[in-house]
Design an enzyme around this catalytic site. Structure first.
Site, PDB file in Angstrom:
ATOM      1  N   GLU A   1      52.273 -60.307 -57.976  1.00  0.00           N
ATOM      2  CA  GLU A   1      51.450 -59.706 -59.036  1.00  0.00           C
ATOM      3  C   GLU A   1      51.127 -60.743 -60.109  1.00  0.00           C
ATOM      4  OE1 GLU A   1      54.205 -58.444 -57.762  1.00  0.00           O
ATOM      5  OE2 GLU A   1      54.188 -56.249 -57.700  1.00  0.00           O
TER       6      GLU A   1
ATOM      7  N   GLY B   1      66.373 -61.342 -64.607  1.00  0.00           N
ATOM      8  CA  GLY B   1      65.050 -60.955 -65.104  1.00  0.00           C
ATOM      9  C   GLY B   1      65.112 -59.858 -66.145  1.00  0.00           C
ATOM     10  N   ARG B   2      65.874 -58.788 -65.855  1.00  0.00           N
ATOM     11  CA  ARG B   2      65.895 -57.640 -66.772  1.00  0.00           C
ATOM     12  C   ARG B   2      66.780 -57.879 -67.990  1.00  0.00           C
ATOM     13  NH1 ARG B   2      67.877 -56.834 -61.867  1.00  0.00           N
ATOM     14  NH2 ARG B   2      70.057 -56.280 -61.536  1.00  0.00           N
TER      15      ARG B   2
ATOM     16  N   GLU C   1      67.609 -50.720 -61.860  1.00  0.00           N
ATOM     17  CA  GLU C   1      67.650 -51.922 -61.009  1.00  0.00           C
ATOM     18  C   GLU C   1      69.073 -52.481 -60.980  1.00  0.00           C
ATOM     19  OE1 GLU C   1      63.942 -54.522 -60.421  1.00  0.00           O
ATOM     20  OE2 GLU C   1      65.203 -55.837 -61.603  1.00  0.00           O
TER      21      GLU C   1
ATOM     22  N   HIS D   1      56.644 -31.207 -76.525  1.00  0.00           N
ATOM     23  CA  HIS D   1      55.475 -30.409 -76.129  1.00  0.00           C
ATOM     24  C   HIS D   1      55.086 -30.688 -74.686  1.00  0.00           C
ATOM     25  CE1 HIS D   1      54.914 -29.016 -80.243  1.00  0.00           C
ATOM     26  NE2 HIS D   1      55.406 -30.201 -80.566  1.00  0.00           N
TER      27      HIS D   1
ATOM     28  N   LYS E   1      58.222 -55.617 -50.926  1.00  0.00           N
ATOM     29  CA  LYS E   1      57.419 -56.833 -51.175  1.00  0.00           C
ATOM     30  C   LYS E   1      57.022 -57.457 -49.833  1.00  0.00           C
ATOM     31  CE  LYS E   1      59.732 -58.394 -55.432  1.00  0.00           C
ATOM     32  NZ  LYS E   1      60.591 -59.440 -55.986  1.00  0.00           N
TER      33      LYS E   1
HETATM   34  O1  F6P Z   1      61.013 -56.612 -58.853  1.00  0.00           O
HETATM   35  C1  F6P Z   1      62.115 -57.429 -58.831  1.00  0.00           C
HETATM   36  C2  F6P Z   1      62.084 -58.520 -59.829  1.00  0.00           C
HETATM   37  O2  F6P Z   1      62.709 -59.600 -59.251  1.00  0.00           O
HETATM   38  C3  F6P Z   1      62.725 -58.143 -61.150  1.00  0.00           C
HETATM   39  O3  F6P Z   1      64.096 -58.187 -61.107  1.00  0.00           O
HETATM   40  C4  F6P Z   1      62.109 -59.146 -62.048  1.00  0.00           C
HETATM   41  O4  F6P Z   1      62.313 -58.807 -63.382  1.00  0.00           O
HETATM   42  C5  F6P Z   1      60.675 -59.070 -61.603  1.00  0.00           C
HETATM   43  O5  F6P Z   1      60.760 -58.904 -60.197  1.00  0.00           O
HETATM   44  C6  F6P Z   1      59.818 -60.241 -61.961  1.00  0.00           C
HETATM   45  O6  F6P Z   1      60.289 -61.437 -61.375  1.00  0.00           O
HETATM   46  P1  F6P Z   1      59.796 -62.841 -61.864  1.00  0.00           P
HETATM   47  O7  F6P Z   1      60.173 -63.005 -63.292  1.00  0.00           O
HETATM   48  O8  F6P Z   1      60.476 -63.834 -60.973  1.00  0.00           O
HETATM   49  O9  F6P Z   1      58.301 -62.888 -61.698  1.00  0.00           O
END
Ligand code: F6P
Length: 535
Positions: free
Chosen positions: A203, A255-256, A341, A372, A501
């Site tokens: 993406e 990432g999170r 996650e 609401h 993916k």
């Molecule tokens: O969807 C899984 C994931 O690996 C998440 O844990 C992460 O935050 C996201 O995709 C984005 O990943 P990246 O920062 O490598 O683009």
């Protein structure tokens, strides 16, 4: 983990009402709440009593919480399936901190990167870093999941502190989003941040190429307006972003859990380096509290124990997060990734199947809007939804203080209504007062009865400042950690997102007309055919 004692205690609570606990213990509100540095957590409106709490604390101790917590902060490779340390706390650690991974202090590098971020963010804000059209007016952060949700949530939460360029976010591969974001912008005054830990996420890389084409159509040197936030410096170079505009981090930042470091650059540009430092300081203060406070007064531990009680013991399948703070509108989405996650797993650390359910479904919306929309089900539906309310004493708009009081009143009213309900008898009296009698009154009263006895917690703070937001985010991070420790799972990998993916990569050529659809199941084959002919 053995939940048997708690499951037995749960049986005892089935016939009891939460309101009875207040009748038998006049100090219950005080005894079942805890505070830390401007945050106050009330969990007295749950069925947890002193015996249950003692068992929950024993559960955390038996799970080895103290040792696992020490191992995380020490830099041990506790993310065993990926062989990584878990050190997002290093990104917000104070100036004297020393944190080693494999004997190497990581803090000098963390501080050096933060200093570079601060210089760059302030240059963008002041105009010292400009585009061909002059001062940067708009920043577009392209990223998804952990490379998007934290800054998105933070920029919305701290709107009163946003005094830099406008910050926009693009995450979805749906071209509609990047189209709508870029359409009104001027490429000559826009900075594009490509935020991706791996720099491979489909993406993000697809959107980054789209942004590159958009910039190339409007400026002579598109590469000069790109910044990369990533652990993969070889890939950022391949994309054409020079090293002085790459802000790197290590694989020990999940990432999170990454908004505290380079992934937070868009937030830093929006609010400025000083306010971002206050956000980090808030997170660090929660780290210190989590490490030192006795379990009974430890906010992340208490949130986790309430979560375990409601989901694993009582069996309530979801948890609603309900901030009475419009600017926290993206917090539920942020917590969805953080919690689901992290703890949506089905095997223990050693790969054996879990003998109990893992993390709950987390969802929510800000109040009063949710009232609401879905509160009807929360109050009168057959499923019990534990609610986590959140509210600040003050807003940032002193001239609208009366609206804020109304907001707070609504928040308190909801938890009161959930716990106290309205009995059939009261509903019947009300129906009689409306002039109804006999069957008609009874019927209406049945519809107007609230069962009550529905659990909720309330997190209270003074004002949503950068520091307070840092505390709240770190509070939830550690809550997820404690729940993961009790469940005996690895909260720091996310293999469950991989299969989709891989399959998406294989499906794209089929949609473009390639052969090979016969390997697919009947439903997928039919949908590919159906869609392909309409494309
Ligand atoms: O969807 C899984 C994931 O690996 C998440 O844990 C992460 O935050 C996201 O995709 C984005 O990943 P990246 O920062 O490598 O683009």
């Amino acid at each position: 983990m053995n939940f048997d004692t708690l499951l037995a205690l749960r049986e005892d609570t089935r016939t009891r009402r939460i309101t009875d606990l207040f009748d038998t213990d006049p100090d219950r509100a005080k005894g079942f709440s805890a505070g830390f540095d401007g945050l106050f957590f009330d969990y007295s409106k749950t069925a947890i009593d002193a015996g249950i709490r003692a068992e929950l604390i024993a559960l955390a101790e038996q799970a080895g919480l103290a040792e696992r917590r020490a191992a995380m902060f020490r830099g041990d490779r506790i993310n065993r399936t990926e062989g990584r340390a878990v050190l997002h706390a290093a990104l917000r650690a104070g100036k004297d901190a020393v944190i080693a991974v494999d004997g190497q202090d990581v803090m000098p590098e963390v501080r050096a990167t933060r200093a570079r971020m601060e210089i760059f963010a302030e240059a963008v804000r002041s105009g010292a870093f400009a585009g061909p059209g002059g001062q940067i007016t708009d920043v577009v952060n392209i990223g998804i999941g952990g490379s998007d949700l934290g800054p998105v949530m933070g920029v919305a939460a701290l709107a009163p502190y946003c005094d830099g360029p406008r910050v926009h976010f693009v995450s979805n591969v749906d071209g509609a989003q990047i189209h709508d974001v870029l359409a009104p912008l001027n490429p000559k005054t826009t900075l594009v941040i490509v935020a991706s830990k791996t720099f491979t996420t489909t993406e993000t890389m697809t959107n980054a190429q789209t942004a590159k084409r958009w910039l190339a159509a409007g400026v002579a040197e598109p590469a000069a307006q790109f910044v990369a936030l990533s652990t993969a410096e070889d890939k950022t170079a391949e994309f054409g972003i020079p090293p002085d505009r790459v802000f790197g981090f290590e694989d020990w930042v999940g990432g999170r859990y990454s908004m505290w470091g380079p992934i937070g650059l868009s937030l830093m540009i929006a609010i400025g380096a000083d306010d971002f430092a206050a956000f980090l300081e808030g997170g660090a203060s929660m780290d210190a509290h989590f490490r030192a406070a006795p379990l009974m007064d430890n906010l992340p531990v208490l949130l986790a124990l309430v979560g375990i009680w409601h989901h694993q013991i009582c069996g309530y399948p979801t948890r609603a997060v309900l901030p009475y703070e419009q600017r926290l509108s993206r917090l539920p989405a942020y917590l969805q990734q953080l919690e689901m996650e992290s703890n949506g797993k089905s095997v223990a650390m050693d790969g054996t199947p879990l003998g109990y359910v893992s993390g709950p479904v987390v969802w929510g919306e800000p109040g009063t809007n949710g009232q609401h929309a879905f509160y009807q089900l929360i109050h009168q539906g057959t499923a019990v939804v534990p609610c986590e309310f959140m509210v600040g004493a003050r807003g940032h708009e002193p001239d609208l203080a009366h609206q804020h009081r109304l907001l707070v009143a609504n928040c308190l009213a909801q938890s009161e209504a959930l716990m106290c309900g309205r009995s059939f008898d009261v509903a019947l009296t009300e129906a009689h007062a409306k002039g109804l009698s006999g069957k008609a009154a009874e019927q209406l009263a049945r519809h107007r009865t609230f069962p009550g006895n529905r659990p909720s917690t309330t997190l209270v703070y003074d004002l949503l400042t950068p520091r307070r937001l840092g505390q709240i985010v770190a509070l939830y991070e550690h809550r997820v950690f404690v729940e993961g420790v009790i469940l005996g799972i690895n909260s720091f990998d996310q293999w469950g997102v991989e299969l989709g993916k891989e399959l998406a990569t294989a499906l794209q050529p089929l949609l473009e007309g390639a052969d090979g659809g016969d390997t697919k199941d009947g439903s997928t084959r039919m949908l590919v055919e159906y869609l392909r002919h309409m494309m």
